[in-house]
Design a protein around this motif. Sequence first.
Motif, PDB file in Angstrom:
ATOM      1  N   UNK A   1       0.844  -1.197   0.000  1.00  0.00           N
ATOM      2  CA  UNK A   1       0.000   0.000   0.000  1.00  0.00           C
ATOM      3  C   UNK A   1       0.878   1.245   0.000  1.00  0.00           C
ATOM      4  N   UNK A   2       0.516   2.232  -0.799  1.00  0.00           N
ATOM      5  CA  UNK A   2       1.343   3.417  -1.011  1.00  0.00           C
ATOM      6  C   UNK A   2       1.512   4.230   0.265  1.00  0.00           C
ATOM      7  N   UNK A   3       2.747   4.722   0.491  1.00  0.00           N
ATOM      8  CA  UNK A   3       3.029   5.567   1.647  1.00  0.00           C
ATOM      9  C   UNK A   3       2.465   6.968   1.421  1.00  0.00           C
ATOM     10  N   UNK A   4       2.230   7.693   2.513  1.00  0.00           N
ATOM     11  CA  UNK A   4       1.741   9.074   2.455  1.00  0.00           C
ATOM     12  C   UNK A   4       2.898   9.988   2.826  1.00  0.00           C
ATOM     13  N   UNK A   5       3.233  10.922   1.951  1.00  0.00           N
ATOM     14  CA  UNK A   5       4.346  11.840   2.164  1.00  0.00           C
ATOM     15  C   UNK A   5       3.853  13.086   2.877  1.00  0.00           C
ATOM     16  N   UNK A   6       4.306  13.289   4.106  1.00  0.00           N
ATOM     17  CA  UNK A   6       3.989  14.498   4.845  1.00  0.00           C
ATOM     18  C   UNK A   6       5.174  15.462   4.752  1.00  0.00           C
ATOM     19  N   UNK A   7       5.165  16.511   5.643  1.00  0.00           N
ATOM     20  CA  UNK A   7       6.169  17.571   5.477  1.00  0.00           C
ATOM     21  C   UNK A   7       7.593  17.037   5.294  1.00  0.00           C
ATOM     22  N   UNK A   8       8.177  16.501   6.340  1.00  0.00           N
ATOM     23  CA  UNK A   8       9.565  16.054   6.278  1.00  0.00           C
ATOM     24  C   UNK A   8       9.689  14.562   6.529  1.00  0.00           C
ATOM     25  N   UNK A 118      12.761  10.855  16.857  1.00  0.00           N
ATOM     26  CA  UNK A 118      11.749   9.904  17.330  1.00  0.00           C
ATOM     27  C   UNK A 118      10.956   9.358  16.156  1.00  0.00           C
ATOM     28  N   UNK A 119      10.455   8.150  16.346  1.00  0.00           N
ATOM     29  CA  UNK A 119       9.608   7.461  15.372  1.00  0.00           C
ATOM     30  C   UNK A 119       8.330   7.061  16.084  1.00  0.00           C
ATOM     31  N   UNK A 120       7.189   7.320  15.476  1.00  0.00           N
ATOM     32  CA  UNK A 120       5.910   6.941  16.073  1.00  0.00           C
ATOM     33  C   UNK A 120       5.347   5.684  15.406  1.00  0.00           C
ATOM     34  N   UNK A 121       4.954   4.736  16.246  1.00  0.00           N
ATOM     35  CA  UNK A 121       4.253   3.543  15.772  1.00  0.00           C
ATOM     36  C   UNK A 121       2.905   3.511  16.494  1.00  0.00           C
ATOM     37  N   UNK A 122       1.881   4.155  15.932  1.00  0.00           N
ATOM     38  CA  UNK A 122       0.576   4.209  16.602  1.00  0.00           C
ATOM     39  C   UNK A 122      -0.097   2.834  16.614  1.00  0.00           C
ATOM     40  N   UNK A 123      -0.729   2.518  17.726  1.00  0.00           N
ATOM     41  CA  UNK A 123      -1.312   1.180  17.886  1.00  0.00           C
ATOM     42  C   UNK A 123      -2.825   1.193  18.023  1.00  0.00           C
ATOM     43  N   UNK A 124      -3.439   2.388  18.038  1.00  0.00           N
ATOM     44  CA  UNK A 124      -4.903   2.487  18.077  1.00  0.00           C
ATOM     45  C   UNK A 124      -5.381   3.110  16.773  1.00  0.00           C
ATOM     46  N   UNK A 125      -6.629   2.883  16.434  1.00  0.00           N
ATOM     47  CA  UNK A 125      -7.180   3.484  15.216  1.00  0.00           C
ATOM     48  C   UNK A 125      -7.142   4.997  15.307  1.00  0.00           C
ATOM     49  N   UNK A 126      -7.455   5.547  16.481  1.00  0.00           N
ATOM     50  CA  UNK A 126      -7.446   6.993  16.665  1.00  0.00           C
ATOM     51  C   UNK A 126      -6.065   7.570  16.376  1.00  0.00           C
ATOM     52  N   UNK A 127      -5.035   6.958  16.937  1.00  0.00           N
ATOM     53  CA  UNK A 127      -3.683   7.499  16.729  1.00  0.00           C
ATOM     54  C   UNK A 127      -3.203   7.280  15.301  1.00  0.00           C
ATOM     55  N   UNK A 128      -3.659   6.224  14.640  1.00  0.00           N
ATOM     56  CA  UNK A 128      -3.261   5.986  13.250  1.00  0.00           C
ATOM     57  C   UNK A 128      -3.810   7.067  12.325  1.00  0.00           C
ATOM     58  N   UNK A 129      -5.070   7.445  12.512  1.00  0.00           N
ATOM     59  CA  UNK A 129      -5.701   8.379  11.566  1.00  0.00           C
ATOM     60  C   UNK A 129      -5.598   9.826  12.012  1.00  0.00           C
ATOM     61  N   UNK A 130      -5.149  10.067  13.264  1.00  0.00           N
ATOM     62  CA  UNK A 130      -5.122  11.433  13.778  1.00  0.00           C
ATOM     63  C   UNK A 130      -3.716  11.861  14.186  1.00  0.00           C
ATOM     64  N   UNK A 131      -3.165  11.226  15.229  1.00  0.00           N
ATOM     65  CA  UNK A 131      -1.854  11.637  15.746  1.00  0.00           C
ATOM     66  C   UNK A 131      -0.720  11.342  14.779  1.00  0.00           C
ATOM     67  N   UNK A 132      -0.969  10.507  13.761  1.00  0.00           N
ATOM     68  CA  UNK A 132       0.100  10.126  12.833  1.00  0.00           C
ATOM     69  C   UNK A 132       0.557  11.281  11.948  1.00  0.00           C
ATOM     70  N   UNK A 133      -0.288  12.276  11.777  1.00  0.00           N
ATOM     71  CA  UNK A 133       0.003  13.376  10.852  1.00  0.00           C
ATOM     72  C   UNK A 133       0.008  14.708  11.596  1.00  0.00           C
ATOM     73  N   UNK A 206      -8.048   3.607   6.460  1.00  0.00           N
ATOM     74  CA  UNK A 206      -7.030   4.261   7.288  1.00  0.00           C
ATOM     75  C   UNK A 206      -6.147   5.143   6.412  1.00  0.00           C
ATOM     76  N   UNK A 207      -5.711   4.619   5.278  1.00  0.00           N
ATOM     77  CA  UNK A 207      -4.870   5.403   4.376  1.00  0.00           C
ATOM     78  C   UNK A 207      -5.614   6.633   3.863  1.00  0.00           C
ATOM     79  N   UNK A 208      -6.899   6.489   3.556  1.00  0.00           N
ATOM     80  CA  UNK A 208      -7.676   7.613   3.030  1.00  0.00           C
ATOM     81  C   UNK A 208      -7.807   8.730   4.073  1.00  0.00           C
ATOM     82  N   UNK A 209      -8.044   8.350   5.337  1.00  0.00           N
ATOM     83  CA  UNK A 209      -8.128   9.352   6.398  1.00  0.00           C
ATOM     84  C   UNK A 209      -6.790  10.059   6.589  1.00  0.00           C
ATOM     85  N   UNK A 210      -5.709   9.286   6.595  1.00  0.00           N
ATOM     86  CA  UNK A 210      -4.377   9.878   6.738  1.00  0.00           C
ATOM     87  C   UNK A 210      -4.117  10.858   5.596  1.00  0.00           C
TER      88      UNK A 210
END
Length: 351
Positions: A1-8, A118-133, A206-210
Motif C-alpha cells: 500500500x502506497x506511503x503518504x508523504x507528509x512535510x519532512x 523519534x519514530x511513532x508507531x501508533x497502535x490504536x485506530x485513533x492514533x493511526x488516523x489522527x496523531x500520525x500526521x 485508514x490510508x484515506x483518512x491519513x
Amino acid sequence: MESVKSQSYEVHINELAKAALNQHVAQKKYSKVFLLVDENTKEHCLPVLKNIFDGPVDAILEIASGEENKHIRTCLQLWEELSQLDGDRKSLLINLGGGVLTDMGGFVASTFKRGIDFINIPTTLLSMVDASIGGKTGVDLGSLKNQIGVINQPQMVLIFPEFLKTLDSRQTKSGYAEMLKHGLIQNKEYWKELTLEGNFAEAGCIQKSIAIKNEVVMQDPTEQGLRKILNYGHTLGHAIESYCLDNPNRTTLLHGEAIAVGMILEGYLSHELRGLSKLDLDEIKMGFLQHFDRVEFTEDDIDAILKLLKYDKKNSHGNVNFVLLQAIGEAVTDIKVPEELFHKAFAYYSE
C-alpha cells in the motif's frame, strides 16, 4: 500500500513500514535506541514489534496508560530515565502506543537534549488516523487537554493495522469518530462511505483518512488558517472530555466519544450560523448516534462544560473561535457563537 508523504517524513503502512524502520535505523547508526511503551502495548504490541524490527533496543521505557497520565510529571520521569541511561543527542526514541503515548513521547524526544529523533508507531485506530500526521506533541495541564507542547516532526510514522486486533470495540469506535470528521470537513463522499460501510478499520480507509488530514496539514503546517478545520467538533468535544475526566461523578469518555458529541453540537451551531441544511444536520446526528451512545447532560453539567471553553487553544483575543460547517464536506473557521445558542445545541443533541 502506497506511503503518504507528509512535510519532512512519510507514513508507511504494513510491509513498507517494516522495511522503512529497519533500513532507517541501520543507516542512522544511533548511539542508543529507546522504546517507549505502556502496560498495554508492552503486553499486546511489543511481541509483534519484535517480529518486525531487526535492530537493537538498548532500553524499554514504560509509562502508565490513560489520559490521566498525560502530564509533565510523566515527562520528568522519562527525561530522568533517558539521562540515567546515557541518552545523548544521537539517540532515538521509538513510541509504541496510542495518541497519549505518541503525543507525550514526541514531546519528551523534542525537548530532551534540545531534541532527539523519534519514530511513532501508533497502535490504536485513533492514533493511526489522527496523531500520525501533523507533528503535534505535548501534554495536558491538569484536565485541560494539550495545553503544553510543540509542533515537531517525527522521522517517520509506521502503521501496522494488525495492532488493531488488540483493541476492544469501544477503542476502535473512538478512532472511527475522527475518520467521520475527515469526511465532514473535506470529503462528503468519504463521509457517506464510512456511514454506510461497517469495515472502517481496514487499511484502505485508514490510508484515506491519513491522506485527507495530510493534505490539510501540508497546506498549513503551523495552524495559521486552513489546518484549524481539523478541530471541528473539538471545541465543545474537548471541554466535554475534560469535564468528564475531572469529575468523579461522571464516566470518563474516550476522545472519540467526546468529539462525536461535539460534532453534533457544532453541527447544530453550523445550522444556526452558517446555513448547514436541516437535512445535513439530521444526517450528521443520526450518523453518530447509530454508532455512539447518547450522553446525558444536566443543566449544571452544561454550565460547567461551557466555562471550560475559555481554555480552548484556538481562542484569540479573549474570543472562543469555532470551526463550523456550511455543508457536509465544507468547513469554515474562526466563527464566534452567541452564548444563547449553546443550550439550544445541547437541547437538540438530547432530543
